[in-house]
Scaffold this active site. Structure first.
Site, PDB file in Angstrom:
ATOM      1  N   GLY A  10      15.501 -16.935  -1.867  1.00 14.01           N
ATOM      2  CA  GLY A  10      16.089 -15.656  -1.453  1.00 14.01           C
ATOM      3  C   GLY A  10      17.509 -15.899  -0.981  1.00 14.01           C
ATOM      4  O   GLY A  10      18.171 -16.849  -1.408  1.00 14.01           O
ATOM      5  N   TYR A  11      17.971 -15.046  -0.072  1.00 13.51           N
ATOM      6  CA  TYR A  11      19.357 -15.166   0.411  1.00 13.51           C
ATOM      7  C   TYR A  11      19.587 -16.503   1.113  1.00 13.51           C
ATOM      8  O   TYR A  11      20.550 -17.219   0.824  1.00 13.51           O
ATOM      9  CB  TYR A  11      19.662 -14.031   1.398  1.00 13.51           C
ATOM     10  CG  TYR A  11      19.658 -12.680   0.747  1.00 13.51           C
ATOM     11  CD1 TYR A  11      20.786 -12.206   0.089  1.00 13.51           C
ATOM     12  CD2 TYR A  11      18.519 -11.876   0.773  1.00 13.51           C
ATOM     13  CE1 TYR A  11      20.790 -10.970  -0.514  1.00 13.51           C
ATOM     14  CE2 TYR A  11      18.509 -10.634   0.177  1.00 13.51           C
ATOM     15  CZ  TYR A  11      19.645 -10.189  -0.471  1.00 13.51           C
ATOM     16  OH  TYR A  11      19.633  -8.972  -1.089  1.00 13.51           O
ATOM     17  N   LYS A  34       8.028 -18.998  -5.851  1.00  8.58           N
ATOM     18  CA  LYS A  34       6.901 -18.554  -6.681  1.00  8.58           C
ATOM     19  C   LYS A  34       7.366 -17.794  -7.918  1.00  8.58           C
ATOM     20  O   LYS A  34       6.594 -17.622  -8.857  1.00  8.58           O
ATOM     21  CB  LYS A  34       5.914 -17.733  -5.860  1.00  8.58           C
ATOM     22  CG  LYS A  34       6.447 -16.491  -5.208  1.00  8.58           C
ATOM     23  CD  LYS A  34       5.313 -15.849  -4.412  1.00  8.58           C
ATOM     24  CE  LYS A  34       5.837 -14.822  -3.428  1.00  8.58           C
ATOM     25  NZ  LYS A  34       4.815 -14.355  -2.523  1.00  8.58           N
ATOM     26  N   VAL A  77       3.969 -21.705  -2.392  1.00 11.51           N
ATOM     27  CA  VAL A  77       3.743 -22.640  -1.282  1.00 11.51           C
ATOM     28  C   VAL A  77       2.602 -22.115  -0.406  1.00 11.51           C
ATOM     29  O   VAL A  77       2.575 -20.937  -0.048  1.00 11.51           O
ATOM     30  CB  VAL A  77       5.031 -22.769  -0.430  1.00 11.51           C
ATOM     31  CG1 VAL A  77       4.780 -23.616   0.815  1.00 11.51           C
ATOM     32  CG2 VAL A  77       6.168 -23.336  -1.263  1.00 11.51           C
ATOM     33  N   GLU A 165      16.692   4.184   3.670  1.00  7.33           N
ATOM     34  CA  GLU A 165      17.336   3.933   2.370  1.00  7.33           C
ATOM     35  C   GLU A 165      16.420   4.384   1.231  1.00  7.33           C
ATOM     36  O   GLU A 165      16.874   4.942   0.236  1.00  7.33           O
ATOM     37  CB  GLU A 165      17.668   2.446   2.228  1.00  7.33           C
ATOM     38  CG  GLU A 165      18.808   2.005   3.138  1.00  7.33           C
ATOM     39  CD  GLU A 165      19.530   0.762   2.625  1.00  7.33           C
ATOM     40  OE1 GLU A 165      18.846  -0.196   2.228  1.00  7.33           O
ATOM     41  OE2 GLU A 165      20.782   0.760   2.632  1.00  7.33           O
ATOM     42  N   ALA A 314      19.803  -9.720   5.616  1.00  7.46           N
ATOM     43  CA  ALA A 314      20.342 -10.593   4.570  1.00  7.46           C
ATOM     44  C   ALA A 314      21.611 -11.286   5.084  1.00  7.46           C
ATOM     45  O   ALA A 314      21.858 -12.457   4.796  1.00  7.46           O
ATOM     46  CB  ALA A 314      20.650  -9.767   3.320  1.00  7.46           C
ATOM     47  N   GLN A 315      22.377 -10.538   5.858  1.00  8.64           N
ATOM     48  CA  GLN A 315      23.642 -11.074   6.369  1.00  8.64           C
ATOM     49  C   GLN A 315      23.425 -12.340   7.206  1.00  8.64           C
ATOM     50  O   GLN A 315      24.060 -13.375   6.956  1.00  8.64           O
ATOM     51  CB  GLN A 315      24.304  -9.990   7.229  1.00  8.64           C
ATOM     52  CG  GLN A 315      25.695 -10.315   7.645  1.00  8.64           C
ATOM     53  CD  GLN A 315      26.234  -9.288   8.653  1.00  8.64           C
ATOM     54  OE1 GLN A 315      26.882  -9.661   9.614  1.00  8.64           O
ATOM     55  NE2 GLN A 315      25.979  -8.019   8.443  1.00  8.64           N
TER      56      GLN A 315
HETATM   57  C1  LIG Z   1      14.820  -2.060   0.997  1.00  5.14           C
HETATM   58  C2  LIG Z   1      15.489  -3.067   1.889  1.00  5.14           C
HETATM   59  C3  LIG Z   1      16.812  -2.878   2.240  1.00  5.14           C
HETATM   60  C4  LIG Z   1      17.454  -3.822   3.047  1.00  5.14           C
HETATM   61  N1  LIG Z   1      18.777  -3.614   3.339  1.00  5.14           N
HETATM   62  C5  LIG Z   1      19.459  -4.563   4.018  1.00  5.14           C
HETATM   63  C6  LIG Z   1      20.868  -4.414   4.243  1.00  5.14           C
HETATM   64  O1  LIG Z   1      21.470  -3.395   3.871  1.00  5.14           O
HETATM   65  N2  LIG Z   1      21.510  -5.410   4.887  1.00  5.14           N
HETATM   66  C7  LIG Z   1      20.879  -6.557   5.307  1.00  5.14           C
HETATM   67  O2  LIG Z   1      21.559  -7.455   5.846  1.00  5.14           O
HETATM   68  N3  LIG Z   1      19.553  -6.723   5.129  1.00  5.14           N
HETATM   69  C8  LIG Z   1      18.823  -5.756   4.505  1.00  5.14           C
HETATM   70  N4  LIG Z   1      17.461  -5.920   4.287  1.00  5.14           N
HETATM   71  C9  LIG Z   1      16.786  -7.107   4.846  1.00  5.14           C
HETATM   72  C10 LIG Z   1      16.950  -8.295   3.930  1.00  5.14           C
HETATM   73  O3  LIG Z   1      16.568  -7.974   2.621  1.00  5.14           O
HETATM   74  C11 LIG Z   1      16.141  -9.498   4.435  1.00  5.14           C
HETATM   75  O4  LIG Z   1      16.509  -9.754   5.769  1.00  5.14           O
HETATM   76  C12 LIG Z   1      16.416 -10.711   3.556  1.00  5.14           C
HETATM   77  O5  LIG Z   1      15.899 -10.492   2.255  1.00  5.14           O
HETATM   78  C13 LIG Z   1      15.818 -11.990   4.120  1.00  5.14           C
HETATM   79  O6  LIG Z   1      16.254 -13.056   3.320  1.00  5.14           O
HETATM   80  P1  LIG Z   1      15.431 -14.408   3.183  1.00  5.14           P
HETATM   81  O7  LIG Z   1      16.273 -15.341   2.402  1.00  5.14           O
HETATM   82  O8  LIG Z   1      14.921 -14.826   4.509  1.00  5.14           O
HETATM   83  O9  LIG Z   1      14.120 -14.018   2.362  1.00  5.14           O
HETATM   84  P2  LIG Z   1      13.850 -13.229   1.001  1.00  5.14           P
HETATM   85  O10 LIG Z   1      15.055 -12.522   0.525  1.00  5.14           O
HETATM   86  O11 LIG Z   1      12.633 -12.414   1.306  1.00  5.14           O
HETATM   87  O12 LIG Z   1      13.467 -14.399  -0.020  1.00  5.14           O
HETATM   88  C14 LIG Z   1      12.291 -15.131   0.139  1.00  5.14           C
HETATM   89  C15 LIG Z   1      12.025 -15.923  -1.120  1.00  5.14           C
HETATM   90  O13 LIG Z   1      10.855 -16.713  -0.923  1.00  5.14           O
HETATM   91  C16 LIG Z   1       9.993 -16.617  -2.033  1.00  5.14           C
HETATM   92  N5  LIG Z   1       8.622 -16.810  -1.534  1.00  5.14           N
HETATM   93  C17 LIG Z   1       7.983 -16.057  -0.612  1.00  5.14           C
HETATM   94  N6  LIG Z   1       6.774 -16.585  -0.350  1.00  5.14           N
HETATM   95  C18 LIG Z   1       6.647 -17.680  -1.123  1.00  5.14           C
HETATM   96  C19 LIG Z   1       5.624 -18.671  -1.275  1.00  5.14           C
HETATM   97  N7  LIG Z   1       4.492 -18.626  -0.564  1.00  5.14           N
HETATM   98  N8  LIG Z   1       5.824 -19.674  -2.158  1.00  5.14           N
HETATM   99  C20 LIG Z   1       6.974 -19.739  -2.875  1.00  5.14           C
HETATM  100  N9  LIG Z   1       7.964 -18.842  -2.758  1.00  5.14           N
HETATM  101  C21 LIG Z   1       7.810 -17.833  -1.892  1.00  5.14           C
HETATM  102  C22 LIG Z   1      10.244 -15.219  -2.593  1.00  5.14           C
HETATM  103  O14 LIG Z   1       9.909 -15.156  -3.978  1.00  5.14           O
HETATM  104  C23 LIG Z   1      11.745 -15.055  -2.343  1.00  5.14           C
HETATM  105  O15 LIG Z   1      12.489 -15.526  -3.440  1.00  5.14           O
HETATM  106  C24 LIG Z   1      16.779  -4.975   3.515  1.00  5.14           C
HETATM  107  C25 LIG Z   1      15.426  -5.159   3.155  1.00  5.14           C
HETATM  108  C26 LIG Z   1      14.783  -4.232   2.361  1.00  5.14           C
HETATM  109  C27 LIG Z   1      13.345  -4.443   1.967  1.00  5.14           C
END
Ligand SMILES: Cc1cc2nc3c(=O)[nH]c(=O)nc-3n(C[C@H](O)[C@H](O)[C@H](O)COP(=O)(O)OP(=O)(O)OC[C@H]3O[C@@H](n4cnc5c(N)ncnc54)[C@H](O)[C@@H]3O)c2cc1C
Length: 401
Positions: A10-11, A34, A77, A165, A314-315
């Site tokens: 993810g991010y 995954k 995982v 949103e 995400a930020q």
């Molecule tokens: C509709 C919506 C709008 C949003 N708008 C904003 C915004 O405007 N600004 C902002 O800053 N944030 C926003 N967010 C929040 C933001 O999306 C999250 O905080 C961010 O995605 C978290 O990033 P991350 O890298 O921790 O995880 P994620 O982006 O959730 O990535 C996790 C990764 O792990 C993988 N994964 C998960 N479980 C497993 C497993 N068991 N085994 C292998 N792989 C796995 C997934 O496939 C994914 O690729 C929004 C969220 C949503 C749902």
């Protein structure tokens, strides 16, 4: 050569990967996810409503993998065994590490509400989001056959950032749904049930009201101060307090957006956690494990100015991924790690493709300029994980309306 394993593309995970690949440190990286694609989770509501096809918010992970330095493994995982420095996947595969970055992101939080898993749709990944869109289209077709108005009703449970949103995008998509159902768009009803009475606390009241009032003007029926108590088949049950009478909305589309928690892998791995999040040390490493970094939505980082953890976004995930990678590079070089610091650049919520509201730094913005800024923010985060190629092909450049 040191082995660095990143869990989650993810991010946070991809930002960490980018930094490790850019730096000529003597290490090999294994990235595990995954899916074989990265998706922009911030844009899921657009896929859920049909505003965007899933391909517009996702790209192939291998596009950003430098094969000389990184191996991508598509696996789910199950847990991390910190004592033995290995990751255990669902199919039994084990991957050992010297350094680990856990960036497994968020899951839907039901707060134990009965019936949510069975009868409501969640929006936590691209497959879920696509399922919501197909479900809505199917209900519109069923209305045409049955003339049962429940097929035209959509209930969003939760009016947080995501719910707001989503509602904005649903309003915008009404004409498309109306065509399928062969009705006037006004006949498609969007409801929202929300426990809090003070919505969007990250914004001041005036700014939050701007977004909420727009949704109301556009016909969304917003019930605040109401707790969803149970989801039954095609039925949302809610009430204000435990002594108040139960109310219900019958609808064929029920979407659950009341909140998120961190990945269940966190608890399964034995980390000390709350709602799937680990309170990390100031350099983002896990308590008791200096070689394990926990970043993004699975981490809780204290904001010393408020004495509350920063909201998961995400930020901050991008910044954490970058910082964790930097600290690993320092550790490999025999240097000490550095503490993480964060200053929010603000946040902007979209309500449809041409409206938004929010903060840039501490300056409030709304309307079309905010929509412009929102798209620029999306492009910036795409650039930080996917680079120029993905930004050119998937970025938002429809700034002028
Ligand atoms: C509709 C919506 C709008 C949003 N708008 C904003 C915004 O405007 N600004 C902002 O800053 N944030 C926003 N967010 C929040 C933001 O999306 C999250 O905080 C961010 O995605 C978290 O990033 P991350 O890298 O921790 O995880 P994620 O982006 O959730 O990535 C996790 C990764 O792990 C993988 N994964 C998960 N479980 C497993 C497993 N068991 N085994 C292998 N792989 C796995 C997934 O496939 C994914 O690729 C929004 C969220 C949503 C749902």
């Amino acid at each position: 050569m040191k082995e660095v394993v990143i869990l989650g593309a993810g991010y946070a995970g991809l930002r960490a990967l980018k930094e490790l690949q850019r730096h000529r440190t003597d290490c090999h990286v294994t990235l595990i996810d995954k899916h074989d694609y990265h998706y922009e989770a911030t844009d899921l509501h657009e896929v859920a409503t049909g505003m965007q096809h899933r391909s517009r918010i996702s790209y192939d992970i291998n596009d950003v993998v430098d094969r000389e330095r990184t191996t991508f493994v598509q696996e789910t995982v199950d847990k991390v065994d910190c004592e033995n420095q290995k990751v255990i996947c669902t199919n039994g595969k084990e991957v050992t590490y010297d350094y680990l970055i856990v960036a497994l992101g968020f899951e839907s939080e039901t707060f134990g509400t009965p019936g949510v898993d069975e009868y409501a749709l969640s929006m936590t990944n691209v497959d879920d989001a696509e399922k919501i869109y197909h479900h809505i289209c199917e209900q519109m077709q069923l209305y045409k056959q049955t003339q049962d108005e429940d097929f035209l009703k959509i209930v969003v449970c939760g009016a947080g950032f995501t719910g707001v949103e989503l509602m904005g995008a649903l309003v915008e998509a009404k004409p498309e749904y109306a065509k399928i159902a062969d009705v006037n768009p006004a006949q498609i009803e969007i409801y929202c049930v929300e426990a809090s009475t003070r919505l969007l606390p990250m914004f001041n009241e005036k700014l939050a009201s701007y977004g909420i009032d727009h949704l109301k003007e556009w016909g969304v029926k917003l019930y605040t101060g109401m707790r969803v108590k149970e989801i039954k088949p095609n039925l949302v049950m809610y009430r204000a307090g435990d002594d108040d009478p139960m109310k219900e909305i019958s609808a064929r589309t029920i979407i659950w957006t009341t909140g998120v928690r961190g990945s269940k892998v966190i608890a399964a791995s034995g980390f000390s956690e709350k709602r799937g999040r680990v309170m990390v040390k100031d350099d983002l490493s896990a308590p008791d494990h200096d070689n394990v970094y926990i970043v993004g939505d699975v981490a809780a980082v204290m904001d010393t100015s408020t004495q509350r953890p920063y909201p998961t976004t995400a930020q901050i995930s991008l910044k954490m991924g970058h910082h964790a990678a930097k600290n690993i590079i320092r550790q490999i070089a025999g240097q000490s790690t550095e503490p993480f610091s964060f200053k929010s650049l603000g946040s902007v919520a979209s309500i449809g493709n041409t409206h938004a509201f929010g903060l840039v730094g501490t300056t409030p913005i709304k309307g079309y300029p905010a929509s412009f800024v929102k798209k620029a923010i999306m492009d910036k985060s795409l650039l930080e994980t996917g680079g120029v190629k993905e930004t050119m092909s998937k970025g938002r450049f429809d700034f002028y309306h």
